[in-house]
Design a protein around this motif. Structure first.
Motif, PDB file in Angstrom:
ATOM      1  N   ASN A   1       4.553   3.106   0.176  1.00  0.00           N
ATOM      2  CA  ASN A   1       5.621   4.722  -0.220  1.00  0.00           C
ATOM      3  C   ASN A   1       6.184   4.463  -1.676  1.00  0.00           C
ATOM      4  N   ASN A   2       7.155   5.193  -2.317  1.00  0.00           N
ATOM      5  CA  ASN A   2       7.286   4.582  -3.640  1.00  0.00           C
ATOM      6  C   ASN A   2       7.326   4.054  -4.156  1.00  0.00           C
ATOM      7  N   GLU A   3       8.105   3.121  -3.514  1.00  0.00           N
ATOM      8  CA  GLU A   3       8.651   1.627  -3.541  1.00  0.00           C
ATOM      9  C   GLU A   3       7.168   1.422  -4.146  1.00  0.00           C
ATOM     10  N   ASN A   4       6.425   1.075  -3.589  1.00  0.00           N
ATOM     11  CA  ASN A   4       5.602  -0.164  -2.921  1.00  0.00           C
ATOM     12  C   ASN A   4       4.535  -0.189  -4.191  1.00  0.00           C
ATOM     13  N   GLY A   5       4.212   1.655  -3.936  1.00  0.00           N
ATOM     14  CA  GLY A   5       3.697   2.458  -5.353  1.00  0.00           C
ATOM     15  C   GLY A   5       3.846   1.548  -7.057  1.00  0.00           C
ATOM     16  N   ASN A   6       5.332   1.816  -7.001  1.00  0.00           N
ATOM     17  CA  ASN A   6       5.620   1.690  -7.981  1.00  0.00           C
ATOM     18  C   ASN A   6       5.268   0.182  -8.156  1.00  0.00           C
ATOM     19  N   LEU A   7       5.112  -0.579  -7.343  1.00  0.00           N
ATOM     20  CA  LEU A   7       4.821  -2.808  -7.381  1.00  0.00           C
ATOM     21  C   LEU A   7       3.644  -2.051  -7.639  1.00  0.00           C
ATOM     22  N   TYR A   8       2.512  -1.749  -6.725  1.00  0.00           N
ATOM     23  CA  TYR A   8       1.248  -1.573  -7.459  1.00  0.00           C
ATOM     24  C   TYR A   8       1.247  -1.096  -8.835  1.00  0.00           C
ATOM     25  N   SER A   9       1.631  -0.565  -9.358  1.00  0.00           N
ATOM     26  CA  SER A   9       0.771   0.441 -10.475  1.00  0.00           C
ATOM     27  C   SER A   9       1.341  -0.649 -11.931  1.00  0.00           C
ATOM     28  N   GLN A  10       2.239  -1.840 -11.079  1.00  0.00           N
ATOM     29  CA  GLN A  10       2.576  -2.572 -12.551  1.00  0.00           C
ATOM     30  C   GLN A  10       1.709  -3.906 -11.943  1.00  0.00           C
ATOM     31  N   ASN A  11       0.608  -4.362 -11.205  1.00  0.00           N
ATOM     32  CA  ASN A  11      -0.172  -5.039 -10.665  1.00  0.00           C
ATOM     33  C   ASN A  11      -1.611  -4.447 -11.269  1.00  0.00           C
ATOM     34  N   ARG A  12      -1.364  -4.012 -11.141  1.00  0.00           N
ATOM     35  CA  ARG A  12      -2.635  -3.124 -10.880  1.00  0.00           C
ATOM     36  C   ARG A  12      -3.512  -3.313 -11.886  1.00  0.00           C
ATOM     37  N   ASP A  13      -3.446  -4.123 -13.360  1.00  0.00           N
ATOM     38  CA  ASP A  13      -4.547  -4.752 -14.148  1.00  0.00           C
ATOM     39  C   ASP A  13      -5.143  -5.912 -13.137  1.00  0.00           C
ATOM     40  N   TYR A  14      -4.072  -6.743 -12.700  1.00  0.00           N
ATOM     41  CA  TYR A  14      -4.818  -7.893 -11.646  1.00  0.00           C
ATOM     42  C   TYR A  14      -5.435  -7.552 -10.315  1.00  0.00           C
ATOM     43  N   LEU A  15      -5.455  -6.658  -9.638  1.00  0.00           N
ATOM     44  CA  LEU A  15      -6.129  -6.272  -8.744  1.00  0.00           C
ATOM     45  C   LEU A  15      -7.266  -5.648  -8.875  1.00  0.00           C
ATOM     46  N   ARG A  16      -8.227  -5.380  -9.453  1.00  0.00           N
ATOM     47  CA  ARG A  16      -9.245  -5.029  -9.356  1.00  0.00           C
ATOM     48  C   ARG A  16     -10.323  -5.429  -8.488  1.00  0.00           C
TER      49      ARG A  16
END
Length: 221
Positions: free
Chosen positions: A89-104
């Motif tokens: 959802n929008n909220e979780n999508g924003n949280l994911y974006s903050q962590n993107r560099d560590y989730l590759r």
């Protein structure tokens, strides 16, 4: 928690112990531009490559798709899970974006209602450096590690746990006098490709083939 027998003495014996302990036998195929990894799935929770990373699902039968009931992604910055089943959802999508560099190269929790298998794929040509966040990371080492393209760089591994889906429990991997946690993981990776693990690092760091030198020593006072 049950301890894994330290990786020492004989590589052949050690690998057979690990595979037996996990009942985990991945099949890795190398194609022209991709690696394809077929992984066994157990009823219950499975820690497998995340589709929010460089990994993607190549093949999942209709039956196994129906048997997939839940999925959760761990965010190392917030130290929390978000529901990834069916997308963010929008909220979780924003949280994911903050962590993107560590989730590759991250792992993700999947809950299946029966045993089976699933095929994942990853392009071969990924950047030769990836990041882990300080603290805990759910992580899947890709074929690039034992193919020579990636290593643990300047990451100091403090703790490592591997998830045994057949027994629904964590197993701790411990350093020995002769081998670090990173060295033990790299030795076993070809036999445990795709298996999720929890890795705790002392500081935010870079995964690469060579150790990353960030700065020279400070001038004396």
């Amino acid at each position: 928690m049950k301890k894994i027998i330290p990786l020492s003495v004989s590589i052949l014996v050690v690998f057979s112990i690990l595979v037996f302990a996990f009942e985990f036998n991945p099949i890795v195929n190398e194609e022209q531009e991709e690696y394809v990894v077929t992984l066994p799935v157990s009823k219950g929770w499975n820690l497998l490559p995340s589709t929010s990373s460089f990994w993607d699902i190549r093949e999942l039968s209709d039956q196994m798709e129906d048997n997939l009931k839940y999925s959760f992604l761990y965010l190392p910055i917030q130290n929390q899970y978000i529901n990834s089943f069916g997308g963010f959802n929008n909220e979780n999508g924003n949280l994911y974006s903050q962590n993107r560099d560590y989730l590759r190269l991250s792992s993700e929790w999947y809950y299946f209602s029966s045993n089976g298998e699933i095929k994942f794929e990853m392009i071969k040509n990924i950047p030769q450096s990836q990041k882990l966040a300080k603290g805990w990371n759910l992580f899947t080492i890709s074929p690039q590690f034992y193919k020579g393209g990636l290593g643990f760089g300047n990451c100091n591994l403090e703790k490592v746990y591997l998830w045994e889906s057949s027994g629904q429990k964590w197993l701790e991997l411990e350093a020995t006098q002769s081998k670090t946690l990173a060295e033990q993981l790299l030795e076993a990776e070809e036999y445990l490709t795709g298996l999720g693990r929890a890795i705790k690092v002392t500081d935010t760091c870079t995964l690469s083939k060579e150790e990353q030198v960030t700065a020279p020593p400070a001038i004396p006072n």
